[in-house]
Design a protein around this motif. Structure first.
Motif, PDB file in Angstrom:
ATOM      1  N   UNK A 199       5.831   1.492   1.377  1.00 49.77           N
ATOM      2  CA  UNK A 199       6.531   0.316   0.899  1.00 49.77           C
ATOM      3  C   UNK A 199       7.649   0.750  -0.042  1.00 49.77           C
ATOM      4  N   UNK A 200       8.597  -0.111  -0.314  1.00 48.91           N
ATOM      5  CA  UNK A 200       9.672   0.245  -1.239  1.00 48.91           C
ATOM      6  C   UNK A 200       9.169   0.621  -2.638  1.00 48.91           C
ATOM      7  N   UNK A 201       8.020   0.056  -3.042  1.00 51.39           N
ATOM      8  CA  UNK A 201       7.474   0.357  -4.368  1.00 51.39           C
ATOM      9  C   UNK A 201       6.500   1.531  -4.347  1.00 51.39           C
ATOM     10  N   UNK A 202       6.320   2.146  -3.176  1.00 49.38           N
ATOM     11  CA  UNK A 202       5.446   3.310  -3.082  1.00 49.38           C
ATOM     12  C   UNK A 202       3.964   2.985  -2.957  1.00 49.38           C
ATOM     13  N   UNK A 203       3.608   1.738  -2.670  1.00 44.42           N
ATOM     14  CA  UNK A 203       2.198   1.356  -2.519  1.00 44.42           C
ATOM     15  C   UNK A 203       1.699   1.751  -1.138  1.00 44.42           C
ATOM     16  N   UNK A 204       0.467   2.216  -1.078  1.00 42.75           N
ATOM     17  CA  UNK A 204      -0.150   2.559   0.186  1.00 42.75           C
ATOM     18  C   UNK A 204      -0.606   1.282   0.877  1.00 42.75           C
ATOM     19  N   UNK A 205      -0.349   1.195   2.176  1.00 41.77           N
ATOM     20  CA  UNK A 205      -0.722   0.015   2.947  1.00 41.77           C
ATOM     21  C   UNK A 205      -1.229   0.465   4.315  1.00 41.77           C
ATOM     22  N   UNK A 206      -2.200  -0.251   4.841  1.00 38.57           N
ATOM     23  CA  UNK A 206      -2.672  -0.005   6.198  1.00 38.57           C
ATOM     24  C   UNK A 206      -2.853  -1.357   6.881  1.00 38.57           C
ATOM     25  N   UNK A 207      -2.470  -1.409   8.138  1.00 39.01           N
ATOM     26  CA  UNK A 207      -2.662  -2.603   8.949  1.00 39.01           C
ATOM     27  C   UNK A 207      -3.614  -2.253  10.076  1.00 39.01           C
ATOM     28  N   UNK A 208      -4.591  -3.122  10.335  1.00 43.65           N
ATOM     29  CA  UNK A 208      -5.551  -2.879  11.401  1.00 43.65           C
ATOM     30  C   UNK A 208      -6.029  -4.213  11.957  1.00 43.65           C
ATOM     31  N   UNK A 209      -6.760  -4.161  13.053  1.00 43.27           N
ATOM     32  CA  UNK A 209      -7.225  -5.364  13.740  1.00 43.27           C
ATOM     33  C   UNK A 209      -8.746  -5.382  13.744  1.00 43.27           C
ATOM     34  N   UNK A 210      -9.309  -6.552  13.456  1.00 51.06           N
ATOM     35  CA  UNK A 210     -10.752  -6.762  13.511  1.00 51.06           C
ATOM     36  C   UNK A 210     -11.043  -7.747  14.636  1.00 51.06           C
ATOM     37  N   UNK A 211     -12.045  -7.412  15.431  1.00 50.09           N
ATOM     38  CA  UNK A 211     -12.469  -8.266  16.538  1.00 50.09           C
ATOM     39  C   UNK A 211     -13.692  -9.061  16.109  1.00 50.09           C
ATOM     40  N   UNK A 212     -13.628 -10.387  16.266  1.00 47.69           N
ATOM     41  CA  UNK A 212     -14.760 -11.268  15.984  1.00 47.69           C
ATOM     42  C   UNK A 212     -15.201 -11.870  17.308  1.00 47.69           C
ATOM     43  N   UNK A 213     -16.499 -11.785  17.569  1.00 44.14           N
ATOM     44  CA  UNK A 213     -17.002 -12.186  18.878  1.00 44.14           C
ATOM     45  C   UNK A 213     -18.175 -13.140  18.728  1.00 44.14           C
ATOM     46  N   UNK A 214     -18.192 -14.190  19.558  1.00 42.62           N
ATOM     47  CA  UNK A 214     -19.356 -15.067  19.639  1.00 42.62           C
ATOM     48  C   UNK A 214     -19.669 -15.309  21.111  1.00 42.62           C
ATOM     49  N   UNK A 215     -20.545 -16.242  21.415  1.00 41.11           N
ATOM     50  CA  UNK A 215     -20.960 -16.467  22.797  1.00 41.11           C
ATOM     51  C   UNK A 215     -19.812 -16.909  23.697  1.00 41.11           C
ATOM     52  N   UNK A 216     -18.825 -17.596  23.137  1.00 42.51           N
ATOM     53  CA  UNK A 216     -17.785 -18.223  23.950  1.00 42.51           C
ATOM     54  C   UNK A 216     -16.435 -17.518  23.922  1.00 42.51           C
TER      55      UNK A 216
END
Length: 75
Positions: free
Chosen positions: A1-18
């Protein structure tokens, strides 16, 4: 980031019966390092706030919904 902060983007899968839902997650600072140690497919509990942002690509405006992570634990 411009301010030098560490960042991570990821995806979480949520699953139910339908259905299966994929959620974009953003983790900052120490949480970003914690997430790096998780293995794909592990169960997690995410605490955070839902946010929307817009971006422009090829002269089109898109809206993305994501969760800004405040806490995450491996279950």
């Amino acid at each position: 980031t411009p301010l030098g902060r560490t960042i991570i983007e990821f995806v979480v899968c949520t699953q139910n019966e339908k259905s299966i839902t994929y959620s974009n997650i953003i983790a900052w600072g120490p949480l970003a390092f914690k997430v790096q140690d998780f293995t794909e497919g592990c169960e997690v509990k995410v605490y955070g706030r839902l946010q929307s942002r817009e971006y422009t690509k090829n002269n089109s405006v898109y809206t993305i919904n994501e969760i800004s992570c405040m806490k995450i634990d491996e279950v």
